[in-house]
Design a protein around this motif. Structure first.
Motif, PDB file in Angstrom:
ATOM      1  N   VAL A 255      18.804  62.918  35.937  1.00 25.05           N
ATOM      2  CA  VAL A 255      19.937  63.263  35.076  1.00 25.05           C
ATOM      3  C   VAL A 255      20.091  64.779  35.068  1.00 25.05           C
ATOM      4  O   VAL A 255      19.117  65.510  34.859  1.00 25.05           O
ATOM      5  N   ARG A 289      27.924  67.100  35.945  1.00 24.65           N
ATOM      6  CA  ARG A 289      27.379  65.776  35.635  1.00 24.65           C
ATOM      7  C   ARG A 289      27.984  64.666  36.484  1.00 24.65           C
ATOM      8  O   ARG A 289      27.765  63.487  36.202  1.00 24.65           O
ATOM      9  N   ASN A 292      25.624  61.868  37.663  1.00 27.25           N
ATOM     10  CA  ASN A 292      24.823  61.083  36.717  1.00 27.25           C
ATOM     11  C   ASN A 292      25.265  59.622  36.724  1.00 27.25           C
ATOM     12  O   ASN A 292      26.455  59.318  36.866  1.00 27.25           O
TER      13      ASN A 292
END
Length: 342
Positions: A255, A289, A292
């Motif tokens: 992550v 992100r 992710n």
């Protein structure tokens, strides 16, 4: 800074001034009695000698004893070093036990110029130049040899006292359970714990920041500081997801939170205030992100705030449910982001 460190720093600076004065006098004398072309060579030699032998020990003295604190209830076993071998007449030790030997070492005169070390069994452990006093040797993994034929012990540029204390204790293996590594920046998990997590079965890696600062090399591509920082942040964010594959950690267990370098301490002091990147001018953590595989609370607003960071970490803990957390040690690792991570 502790009083001891202040004293050592003051002593170091005093010695530096004395040495600098002596070097200047020596160079002036050399300029009068030797050809001028020797002067730059002498300056270069002085610099090499300084970097090789005198650049250490700013905040500690090699004459100080190491001080370890072991778990309560661990009683030391007294051993002797006989004919260069260390042997324990105790066959009940678990093969996976943690075994630490407390030894007294004394560097020889060569050990003040070269790193002293101790070869013990199939391992070699190195200490700082001029080391004198109590040191600890990690014998973990050599229990069988220790309790049978014994471990051969030989000092290099140092001598070892014959009286040795052995601390034996068992700890649950961190690789046996569900492990989570909190990495302040991309590559921190690899630098600090690749050997650990590559041997574990169930690992998750949570990287807190993009790592976008100090992008001068990227500016050589003709990019502005802002665009260079953005490019570096993207690449390092991708690294944090891809490099763990070499250690057997799937992307689904990685992550990237996308917060910004050197801003974590400020965020902690003002939890509700967004802190944008110092160099990329970005203020939306969602750009880092994209790879992710889980949804996080901070995805809703993309604001780089401490409150969002705490919520993101809580969500990661709930999702992966780790038994063991691996993170920087705040007393050993002085980086501001690393301390804030812990």
């Amino acid at each position: 800074m502790s009083v001891r460190k202040q004293q050592l720093l003051k002593q170091h600076r005093r010695n530096k001034r004395i040495a600098l004065l002596a070097i200047i006098m020596g160079l002036l004398l050399l300029g009068f009695i030797a050809p001028l072309w020797l002067l730059p060579l002498a300056v270069l030699l002085v610099w090499v000698v300084h970097e090789a032998w005198f650049a250490d020990h700013l905040f500690y003295s090699p004459q100080d004893d190491y001080q370890y604190r072991f778990p309560d209830g661990v009683q030391p076993l007294s051993l002797r070093l006989v004919n260069g071998r260390l042997q324990l007449q105790e066959s009940s030790l678990a093969q996976q036990a943690t075994v630490i030997a407390k030894v007294q070492i004394n560097s020889s005169w060569l050990g003040r110029w070269f790193d002293p070390s101790i070869c013990i069994g199939n391992d070699q452990q190195t200490f700082e130049r001029g080391a004198h006093g109590v040191r600890y040797l990690n014998l973990t993994g050599q229990v069988e040899a220790l309790t049978t034929a014994g471990l051969a012990v030989q000092g290099r540029f140092c001598s070892i006292a014959t009286q040795i204390q052995l601390y034996v204790f068992t700890q649950p293996s961190p690789t046996a359970g569900n492990m989570m590594i909190l990495a302040p920046h991309a590559d921190d998990a690899e630098l600090a714990a690749f050997g650990l997590y590559s041997g574990a079965n169930n690992v998750s890696i949570v990287t807190l920041t993009q790592g976008e600062v100090e992008a001068e090399y990227y500016q050589r591509l003709g990019l502005s500081q802002q665009h260079a920082a953005q490019l570096k942040g993207r690449l390092r964010a991708w690294d944090s997801m891809a490099i763990p594959l070499w250690g057997g950690v799937a992307q689904t267990h990685c992550v990237q939170l996308g917060y910004y370098c050197m801003q974590l301490p400020k965020m902690a002091k003002q939890p509700d205030v967004p802190f944008a990147s110092q160099q990329s001018a970005e203020a939306d953590i969602r750009t880092a992100r994209r790879h992710n595989t889980i949804q996080l609370p901070g995805d809703a607003t993309g604001l780089p705030t401490w409150q969002n960071l705490l919520a993101d970490l809580a969500a990661c803990l709930m999702h992966f449910k780790p038994d063991v957390l691996v993170m920087p040690h705040p007393e050993i690792d002085p980086h501001a982001d690393h301390i804030a991570t812990t």
